[in-house]
Enzyme design. Structure first.
Site, mmCIF file in Angstrom:
data_model
loop_
_atom_site.group_PDB
_atom_site.id
_atom_site.type_symbol
_atom_site.label_atom_id
_atom_site.label_comp_id
_atom_site.label_asym_id
_atom_site.label_seq_id
_atom_site.Cartn_x
_atom_site.Cartn_y
_atom_site.Cartn_z
ATOM 1 N N GLU A 240 1.029 -1.405 0.391
ATOM 2 C CA GLU A 240 -0.204 0.275 -0.186
ATOM 3 C C GLU A 240 0.852 1.008 0.013
ATOM 4 O O GLU A 240 0.274 2.397 0.572
ATOM 5 C CB GLU A 240 -0.243 0.147 1.687
ATOM 6 C CG GLU A 240 -2.496 -1.160 1.584
ATOM 7 C CD GLU A 240 -2.870 -0.918 2.491
ATOM 8 O OE1 GLU A 240 -4.003 -0.714 1.897
ATOM 9 O OE2 GLU A 240 -2.413 -0.816 3.833
ATOM 10 N N HIS B 55 0.019 5.684 8.063
ATOM 11 C CA HIS B 55 -1.604 4.641 7.361
ATOM 12 C C HIS B 55 -1.624 3.725 8.240
ATOM 13 O O HIS B 55 -0.148 2.430 8.833
ATOM 14 C CB HIS B 55 -1.487 3.997 6.295
ATOM 15 C CG HIS B 55 -2.898 2.939 5.859
ATOM 16 N ND1 HIS B 55 -4.183 3.469 5.642
ATOM 17 C CD2 HIS B 55 -2.174 1.337 5.965
ATOM 18 C CE1 HIS B 55 -3.994 2.418 5.272
ATOM 19 N NE2 HIS B 55 -3.550 1.512 5.593
ATOM 20 N N HIS C 187 -4.700 0.653 11.065
ATOM 21 C CA HIS C 187 -6.160 -0.223 10.824
ATOM 22 C C HIS C 187 -6.092 -0.385 12.725
ATOM 23 O O HIS C 187 -6.145 -0.502 12.962
ATOM 24 C CB HIS C 187 -5.768 -1.241 10.808
ATOM 25 C CG HIS C 187 -5.354 -1.697 9.198
ATOM 26 N ND1 HIS C 187 -4.682 -2.668 8.529
ATOM 27 C CD2 HIS C 187 -5.099 -0.471 7.780
ATOM 28 C CE1 HIS C 187 -4.029 -2.586 7.921
ATOM 29 N NE2 HIS C 187 -4.248 -0.913 7.797
ATOM 30 N N HIS D 235 -11.825 -0.012 6.696
ATOM 31 C CA HIS D 235 -10.412 -0.467 6.076
ATOM 32 C C HIS D 235 -8.871 0.130 7.209
ATOM 33 O O HIS D 235 -8.273 -0.560 7.749
ATOM 34 C CB HIS D 235 -9.745 -0.389 5.075
ATOM 35 C CG HIS D 235 -8.282 0.110 4.555
ATOM 36 N ND1 HIS D 235 -8.071 -0.087 3.067
ATOM 37 C CD2 HIS D 235 -6.879 -0.093 5.685
ATOM 38 C CE1 HIS D 235 -6.933 -0.404 3.010
ATOM 39 N NE2 HIS D 235 -5.900 -0.952 4.722
HETATM 40 ZN ZN LIG Z 1 -3.859 -0.576 5.114
#
Ligand SMILES: [Zn+2]
Length: 269
Positions: A78, A97, A99, A167
């Site tokens: 990603e 980034h 989660h 996500h």
């Molecule tokens: Zn991710």
């Protein structure tokens, strides 16, 4: 510059580990920083869990998210998230980034995270919501294509946090230390907001309060204080990255550098 680059790589390793130790990153998620001398590049680790990152894991990437030097190591799938945000926002110097469990209920329900306490103001007035299916239909929910990264960056717009449907979240900052603060405070804010729902419907800070409290939370003196606190917790837990100066060693180095001109001056007199 070499020294600056080395220091920034070490800071990036510490940022990875702080964000893991404080519950923002887990086996997944990643954090990057723009290259200190070339704004068309950024630094990001090879594919590895953030709590394990050390200086040798850090690679340089171009803004198309291809590594500058050809490599056989596995890369984060990603990584376009980072390159696309650096392309879209010249003021952004660091990106995370994740989660995190604290934000997931909001990503699942589509309810916005809003600043509900003074420190939470660092997330800004709005956390836009990106639904990958709007433009791309059924996907595996990973952001791997440049057009997916560009779409996410468009939804982030001029804000600092974007929530991603079912996500996670992506957070931006004007420095690595500011980014770490914002990422951790986003999770704290989400936890408080969630708990406040048990007591009724929580309201958000007033726009003026968000502006005033938000600017305090990103002041260098405040960011330095939180960084020191999280660094010491990381060190005490035994997760300090190998081959990286400890806070004590960094301070000793700074004192030595600061003392040199005075000693020189004395000699000249
Ligand atoms: Zn991710």
């Amino acid at each position: 510059m070499a020294d600056h680059l080395t220091d920034l790589i070490e800071e990036l390793c510490v940022a990875n580990r702080i964000l893991s130790h404080e519950g923002v990153l887990d086996a997944f998620g990643h954090v990057s920083v723009r290259h200190p001398s070339d704004p068309k590049r950024y630094l990001l680790a090879r594919s590895r869990s953030p709590l394990l990152i050390e200086p040798d894991d850090i690679l340089e990437y171009k803004l198309d998210s291809e590594p500058v030097k050809r490599t056989s190591v596995r890369l984060y799938s990603e990584r376009v998230i980072h390159g696309c945000i650096y392309q879209a926002r010249s003021d952004v110097m660091a990106v995370c980034h994740h989660h995190a469990p604290a934000v997931m209920p909001f990503c699942v329900s589509g309810k916005p995270i809003v600043p509900v306490f003074h420190v939470g103001a660092t997330i800004g007035e709005q956390t836009p919501f990106w639904d990958q299916a709007d433009e791309f239909g059924d996907t595996n929910l990973l952001v791997v294509k440049p057009e997916e990264g560009q779409s996410l960056a468009r939804t982030l717009g001029r804000h600092w946090v974007v929530l991603m449907r079912r996500h996670g979240a992506t957070v931006a900052g004007t420095s690595l230390k500011e980014l770490v603060s914002r990422s951790i405070f986003l999770c704290q804010n989400a936890e408080y907001q969630m708990k406040a729902y048990l007591l009724g419907a929580p309201t958000q800070l007033r726009p003026g309060e968000i502006k005033l409290a938000g600017s305090i939370n990103v002041m260098p003196s405040v960011v330095a204080r939180t960084w020191e606190y999280w660094s010491m917790r990381l060190q005490a837990a035994g997760f300090w990255p190998p081959h990286v100066k400890t806070p004590g060693e960094a301070e000793a180095k700074q004192t030595a550098v600061g003392a040199a001109p005075a000693a020189e001056k004395k000699k000249r007199v």
